[in-house]
Design a protein around this motif. Structure first.
Motif: not given
Length: 366
Positions: A120-126, A271-288
């Motif tokens: 999600v993060a890489s498709l949305r933000h490159g 899972t939903i919280a992680a995907l929301r963070s990924a969409r906002r380009d906060r991938v570290q939060t998703s991985l946490n």
């Protein structure tokens, strides 16, 4: 109009967790009639969404990495309580329940949640960017806990079968607690900046500027409602499990699939919280969230079942079979290669999702 929509969101996220707990109290220990199952499923889905909302409120108030830690520990504590309860009720037929649940959580978190977040993060933000120091430390802890608790019992010789002896189980439980405690201290005290989101230039994001932080009173209210929502998620998931079991049996799939489905339901809030963070380009939060969930699942479950085994009859099977050990080894190797650069493309996300798909396929057709 916007204020009205926000007010409605606040109201329903406060009402649904209470409804879920009331419904759980009314249906606990009884077989759900077919007519009630859709209602329970609807409330379960609402509880998942409410849990995500309140977790984000708490996370925004306390900041990262405390926010993701709160959700991971809350879900895992309730999940552990559910496992111990089922083991107490199930006797010998639940001997492998802890192993199956923990391994499902590890595969869902390390491949499903991580893969979706990176994709999600890489498709949305490159490109998806994160801190390799913090993520690498989390991955190393997960790999060590999984090996000590789920792999070694298959090869020990003190007891027949994939089981630990008493001293071995005690060592595994204490090691799990020590490693989890060390990681939480590292994450929240000594090296907190390793677990904060970063910009594409590698600068740490210490303040989330997308909205004003909620008040302490609002955060405390959300923390309480988060607990109610998670109790509803786990309890109602157990309530619908007989229906799931009947459906799995009718489809000719092995009983282990039930555990996978329930684990997926329980981990939905994270899972939903992680995907929301990924969409906002906060991938570290998703991985946490993902690796923290896997770590907490092992680090808290193994000590809990070790203590419970003193009072429970029947064996405690923890050792994985050959197929699952191969999948775990592949997950650790691929995750290490993903973490080292600190950047990921859709390819890395796709690789993790393929491993997760393989796990699901082999669960359905072992």
């Amino acid at each position: 109009m916007i204020v009205g929509v926000r007010s409605l969101a606040v109201r329903w996220t406060a009402i649904v967790p209470v409804v879920a707990v009331v419904l759980l109290a009314l249906t606990w220990g009884s077989h759900l009639p077919a007519a009630v199952v859709p209602l329970v499923t609807l409330v379960l889905a609402g509880s998942v969404l409410a849990a995500v909302h309140h977790a984000e409120v708490v996370a925004h108030r306390v900041g990262e990495p405390f926010g993701s830690l709160v959700l991971a520990i809350a879900v895992t504590v309730i999940e552990v309580a559910l496992i111990v309860t089922l083991m107490a009720d199930g006797g010998a037929k639940t001997a492998s329940l802890a192993r199956d649940t923990v391994f499902a959580a590890v595969m869902i978190a390390c491949n499903g949640v991580v893969g979706l977040s990176l994709l999600v993060a890489s498709l949305r933000h490159g490109i998806a960017v994160f801190n390799p120091e913090g993520t690498g430390a989390a991955l190393a802890t997960v790999a060590t806990l999984a090996t000590l608790s789920l792999v070694l019992p298959t090869f020990t010789t003190s007891k027949p079968g994939p089981e630990f002896s008493g001293p071995q189980l005690t060592f595994a439980a204490l090691s799990s607690l020590v490693l989890y405690g060390l990681f939480v201290t590292t994450q929240t005290v000594r090296h907190r900046d390793y677990f904060l989101p970063i910009t594409r230039q590698g600068e740490v994001i210490t303040v989330d500027d997308h909205a004003h932080a909620p008040s302490t009173r609002t955060a405390a209210r959300s923390l309480g409602l988060l607990g109610l929502a998670l109790i509803g998620v786990v309890g109602l998931a157990k309530g619908v499990s007989p229906t799931i079991e009947a459906g799995v049996a009718a489809a000719g799939m092995p009983p282990a699939v039930v555990g996978v489905i329930i684990a997926l339901l329980v981990l939905l809030p994270e899972t939903i919280a992680a995907l929301r963070s990924a969409r906002r380009d906060r991938v570290q939060t998703s991985l946490n969230l993902a690796l923290g969930s896997a770590m907490a699942s092992i680090g808290l479950t193994i000590p809990a079942v070790a203590l419970a085994s003193v009072f429970l009859s029947g064996p405690l099977v923890l050792g994985l079979g050959p197929v699952h050990m191969v999948l775990l080894a592949l997950t650790v190797v691929v995750s290490s290669l993903t973490v080292v650069p600190g950047r990921a493309t859709p390819l890395q996300g796709g690789v993790h999702l393929v491993i997760f798909a393989a796990y699901l396929e082999l669960a359905v057709t072992p």
